[in-house]
Design an enzyme around this catalytic site. Structure first.
Site, PDB file in Angstrom:
ATOM      1  N   ASN A  70       0.821  -1.206   0.000  1.00  0.00           N
ATOM      2  CA  ASN A  70       0.000   0.000   0.000  1.00  0.00           C
ATOM      3  C   ASN A  70       0.868   1.275   0.000  1.00  0.00           C
ATOM      4  O   ASN A  70       2.027   1.231  -0.383  1.00  0.00           O
ATOM      5  CB  ASN A  70      -1.057  -0.008   1.108  1.00  0.00           C
ATOM      6  CG  ASN A  70      -2.285   0.789   0.670  1.00  0.00           C
ATOM      7  OD1 ASN A  70      -2.276   2.012   0.734  1.00  0.00           O
ATOM      8  ND2 ASN A  70      -3.302   0.114   0.172  1.00  0.00           N
ATOM      9  N   ARG A  71       0.280   2.400   0.418  1.00  0.00           N
ATOM     10  CA  ARG A  71       0.858   3.708   0.067  1.00  0.00           C
ATOM     11  C   ARG A  71       1.660   4.349   1.190  1.00  0.00           C
ATOM     12  O   ARG A  71       1.353   4.167   2.376  1.00  0.00           O
ATOM     13  CB  ARG A  71      -0.258   4.659  -0.371  1.00  0.00           C
ATOM     14  CG  ARG A  71      -0.929   4.193  -1.648  1.00  0.00           C
ATOM     15  CD  ARG A  71      -1.952   5.168  -2.199  1.00  0.00           C
ATOM     16  NE  ARG A  71      -2.348   4.713  -3.533  1.00  0.00           N
ATOM     17  CZ  ARG A  71      -3.289   3.777  -3.756  1.00  0.00           C
ATOM     18  NH1 ARG A  71      -3.934   3.240  -2.756  1.00  0.00           N
ATOM     19  NH2 ARG A  71      -3.560   3.400  -4.981  1.00  0.00           N
ATOM     20  N   HIS A 100       3.111  -0.063  -3.075  1.00  0.00           N
ATOM     21  CA  HIS A 100       3.446  -1.480  -3.241  1.00  0.00           C
ATOM     22  C   HIS A 100       4.924  -1.736  -3.580  1.00  0.00           C
ATOM     23  O   HIS A 100       5.239  -2.577  -4.430  1.00  0.00           O
ATOM     24  CB  HIS A 100       2.564  -2.104  -4.322  1.00  0.00           C
ATOM     25  CG  HIS A 100       1.119  -2.261  -3.941  1.00  0.00           C
ATOM     26  ND1 HIS A 100       0.680  -2.273  -2.645  1.00  0.00           N
ATOM     27  CD2 HIS A 100      -0.004  -2.420  -4.714  1.00  0.00           C
ATOM     28  CE1 HIS A 100      -0.641  -2.426  -2.631  1.00  0.00           C
ATOM     29  NE2 HIS A 100      -1.076  -2.514  -3.860  1.00  0.00           N
ATOM     30  N   HIS A 170      -1.552 -10.365  -2.647  1.00  0.00           N
ATOM     31  CA  HIS A 170      -2.436  -9.504  -3.451  1.00  0.00           C
ATOM     32  C   HIS A 170      -3.246 -10.262  -4.505  1.00  0.00           C
ATOM     33  O   HIS A 170      -3.479  -9.747  -5.596  1.00  0.00           O
ATOM     34  CB  HIS A 170      -1.563  -8.426  -4.113  1.00  0.00           C
ATOM     35  CG  HIS A 170      -2.270  -7.161  -4.440  1.00  0.00           C
ATOM     36  ND1 HIS A 170      -3.097  -7.022  -5.535  1.00  0.00           N
ATOM     37  CD2 HIS A 170      -2.274  -5.961  -3.821  1.00  0.00           C
ATOM     38  CE1 HIS A 170      -3.565  -5.786  -5.577  1.00  0.00           C
ATOM     39  NE2 HIS A 170      -3.082  -5.123  -4.553  1.00  0.00           N
ATOM     40  N   TYR A 172      -6.382 -11.423  -6.557  1.00  0.00           N
ATOM     41  CA  TYR A 172      -7.741 -10.961  -6.856  1.00  0.00           C
ATOM     42  C   TYR A 172      -8.621 -12.207  -6.913  1.00  0.00           C
ATOM     43  O   TYR A 172      -8.433 -13.071  -7.775  1.00  0.00           O
ATOM     44  CB  TYR A 172      -7.805 -10.281  -8.224  1.00  0.00           C
ATOM     45  CG  TYR A 172      -7.129  -8.934  -8.342  1.00  0.00           C
ATOM     46  CD1 TYR A 172      -5.753  -8.791  -8.206  1.00  0.00           C
ATOM     47  CD2 TYR A 172      -7.866  -7.798  -8.654  1.00  0.00           C
ATOM     48  CE1 TYR A 172      -5.135  -7.567  -8.355  1.00  0.00           C
ATOM     49  CE2 TYR A 172      -7.255  -6.564  -8.814  1.00  0.00           C
ATOM     50  CZ  TYR A 172      -5.895  -6.451  -8.662  1.00  0.00           C
ATOM     51  OH  TYR A 172      -5.283  -5.238  -8.822  1.00  0.00           O
ATOM     52  N   ASP A 242     -11.884   0.349  -1.335  1.00  0.00           N
ATOM     53  CA  ASP A 242     -10.419   0.271  -1.441  1.00  0.00           C
ATOM     54  C   ASP A 242      -9.866   0.906  -0.172  1.00  0.00           C
ATOM     55  O   ASP A 242      -9.307   1.993  -0.195  1.00  0.00           O
ATOM     56  CB  ASP A 242      -9.941   1.007  -2.702  1.00  0.00           C
ATOM     57  CG  ASP A 242      -8.448   0.841  -2.923  1.00  0.00           C
ATOM     58  OD1 ASP A 242      -7.807   0.129  -2.128  1.00  0.00           O
ATOM     59  OD2 ASP A 242      -7.922   1.429  -3.888  1.00  0.00           O
ATOM     60  N   GLN A 278      -6.819  -4.731   3.953  1.00  0.00           N
ATOM     61  CA  GLN A 278      -7.203  -3.841   2.862  1.00  0.00           C
ATOM     62  C   GLN A 278      -8.159  -4.624   1.973  1.00  0.00           C
ATOM     63  O   GLN A 278      -7.817  -5.701   1.478  1.00  0.00           O
ATOM     64  CB  GLN A 278      -5.950  -3.437   2.062  1.00  0.00           C
ATOM     65  CG  GLN A 278      -6.192  -2.439   0.945  1.00  0.00           C
ATOM     66  CD  GLN A 278      -6.160  -0.990   1.420  1.00  0.00           C
ATOM     67  OE1 GLN A 278      -5.701  -0.718   2.539  1.00  0.00           O
ATOM     68  NE2 GLN A 278      -6.639  -0.079   0.606  1.00  0.00           N
ATOM     69  N   GLU A 306      -6.262  -8.112   1.495  1.00  0.00           N
ATOM     70  CA  GLU A 306      -4.828  -8.024   1.793  1.00  0.00           C
ATOM     71  C   GLU A 306      -4.640  -7.740   3.274  1.00  0.00           C
ATOM     72  O   GLU A 306      -4.825  -6.606   3.716  1.00  0.00           O
ATOM     73  CB  GLU A 306      -4.202  -6.885   0.991  1.00  0.00           C
ATOM     74  CG  GLU A 306      -4.510  -6.908  -0.479  1.00  0.00           C
ATOM     75  CD  GLU A 306      -4.364  -5.515  -1.096  1.00  0.00           C
ATOM     76  OE1 GLU A 306      -3.298  -4.906  -0.939  1.00  0.00           O
ATOM     77  OE2 GLU A 306      -5.317  -5.040  -1.712  1.00  0.00           O
TER      78      GLU A 306
HETATM   79  C1  BGC Z   1      -4.669  -0.799  -3.504  1.00  0.00           C
HETATM   80  C2  BGC Z   1      -5.298  -0.061  -4.660  1.00  0.00           C
HETATM   81  C3  BGC Z   1      -4.395  -0.199  -5.844  1.00  0.00           C
HETATM   82  C4  BGC Z   1      -4.238  -1.655  -6.167  1.00  0.00           C
HETATM   83  C5  BGC Z   1      -3.304  -1.866  -7.331  1.00  0.00           C
HETATM   84  C6  BGC Z   1      -4.528  -2.226  -3.897  1.00  0.00           C
HETATM   85  O1  BGC Z   1      -3.900  -2.933  -2.886  1.00  0.00           O
HETATM   86  O2  BGC Z   1      -5.437  -0.686  -2.330  1.00  0.00           O
HETATM   87  O3  BGC Z   1      -5.500   1.314  -4.338  1.00  0.00           O
HETATM   88  O4  BGC Z   1      -4.890   0.492  -6.947  1.00  0.00           O
HETATM   89  O5  BGC Z   1      -3.729  -2.339  -5.066  1.00  0.00           O
HETATM   90  O6  BGC Z   1      -3.535  -3.060  -7.939  1.00  0.00           O
END
Ligand code: BGC
Length: 344
Positions: A70-71, A100, A170, A172, A242, A278, A306
């Site tokens: 994350n950020r 990331h 991560h 999906y 998100d 997340q 996540e």
């Molecule tokens: C984040 C999203 C991001 C994505 C990228 C996620 O873990 O929360 O904001 O765009 O990852 O694939």
């Protein structure tokens, strides 16, 4: 690899028709196959058919994300009086931040895999200064498929200098097994009474907001699609779900979230030892990724769950520490438990 290095992938199987395939590139989960309530086996993950696809994986499908998932605001943090500048590789709302692990995070490096019983252990040595992070970091990620229909993802890291770590898995998920279908018809439950609101740059403001009475309340199972387009500031800013949910306090492994797809009966419960999860509902998927079997991945066709430390933790003293020092071991365990429920 384009430079000639060999890449291995491994398939784990159990006696109940489940298989998990993992790959040394990005320590990714390539696929997770599981029967539905009628025994129909399908792959529940988004991804690619070939290594060429995975080499172009810019949306972190199936990836092991690091060093920091994350950020991080402005891509900057300070530790022991030193300031570090990381890559600013993401610009939500036009505001640059670090996302990331940077331009070439752990999702884009070649790990070394080794089989042990029903596990694959991946190892990566991240050199001091890689993507701007201090310290040589020695990382292992272990995937295990059990006879109890569980997929384990366990990360460990040690460093030779003070640094920050927040490794994240991560994948999906789409429990329908058909990535052309939206995840809006899945029921989601999150074991959290609070979430972290963000600013326009998707960085937590520092507030822990109560979920009760808002579309962020998943304390009981709710359809994802029911409120995802509600008129609620946090949903507007992120374009849907998100956000980081703060898990109810507890020690050791505990339930973070569960996902249920009524038509197939498939259910996935995620357990963790981390403080937060997340939940990212694939809001940035726009059909431009050409994935497995020639399917393109449209808006909200995958959900990431996540487990993690809080985003931007290195800059927010009220968040749990993300610092790792020499002599300490970073540990993060997540269990995905799969079951099917009969028709109701
Ligand atoms: C984040 C999203 C991001 C994505 C990228 C996620 O873990 O929360 O904001 O765009 O990852 O694939």
């Amino acid at each position: 690899m384009p430079d000639g290095r060999e890449v291995n992938r491994f398939t784990l199987r159990n006696a109940h028709g489940m298989t998990a395939t993992v790959c040394e590139f990005g320590a990714v989960l390539v696929s997770l196959e599981m029967p539905d309530r009628h025994g129909q086996v399908a792959d529940l993950t988004l991804g690619y058919d070939s290594l060429e696809g995975w080499l172009g994986n810019t949306s972190y499908l199936g990836a092991t994300v690091g060093r920091f998932g994350n950020r991080i605001r402005d891509g900057k943090f300070s530790l022991d009086g030193n300031t570090y500048q990381l890559a600013t590789n993401n610009t939500p709302g036009g505001i640059p931040c670090h996302l990331h692990g940077g331009v070439k995070g752990f999702d884009r490096v070649l790990w070394k895999g080794e089989v042990r019983d029903n596990s694959v252990i991946f190892r990566y040595l991240s050199p001091d200064g890689e993507e701007g992070y201090p310290g040589n970091l020695d990382v292992t990620v272990t995937y295990t498929l059990t006879e109890e229909n569980e997929l384990l993802w366990e990360a460990k890291a040690v460093t030779d200098a003070p640094t920050i770590v927040n490794l994240v898995h991560h994948t999906y998920w789409n429990l329908s097994g058909d990535p052309r279908q939206s995840i809006n018809d899945h029921f989601l439950q999150i074991n959290a009474d609070h979430f972290l609101p963000t600013d326009a740059g998707l960085i937590p403001t520092g507030e822990r907001a109560v979920v009760a009475g808002t579309p962020m309340d998943f304390t009981t199972p709710r359809l994802i699609g029911e409120r995802v387009n509600a008129d609620f500031e946090a949903l507007h800013l992120a374009g849907g779900y998100d956000h980081c949910w703060v898990l109810r306090a507890g020690d050791g492994m505990r339930l973070a979230a569960s996902l249920f797809h009524p038509p197939t009966g498939r259910k996935m419960e995620v357990f963790t030892d981390q403080p937060a999860v997340q939940c990212y509902g694939g809001n940035f998927l726009d059909g431009s990724i050409l994935g497995k079997n020639g399917h393109s991945y449209a808006h909200r066709t995958g959900l990431c769950l996540e487990t993690e430390n809080f985003p931007d933790a290195p800059n927010q003293p009220s968040f749990p520490s993300a610092t790792l020092r020499p002599g300490e071991v970073y540990q993060h365990k997540m269990i995905h438990r799969f079951t099917t429920e009969p028709t109701v």
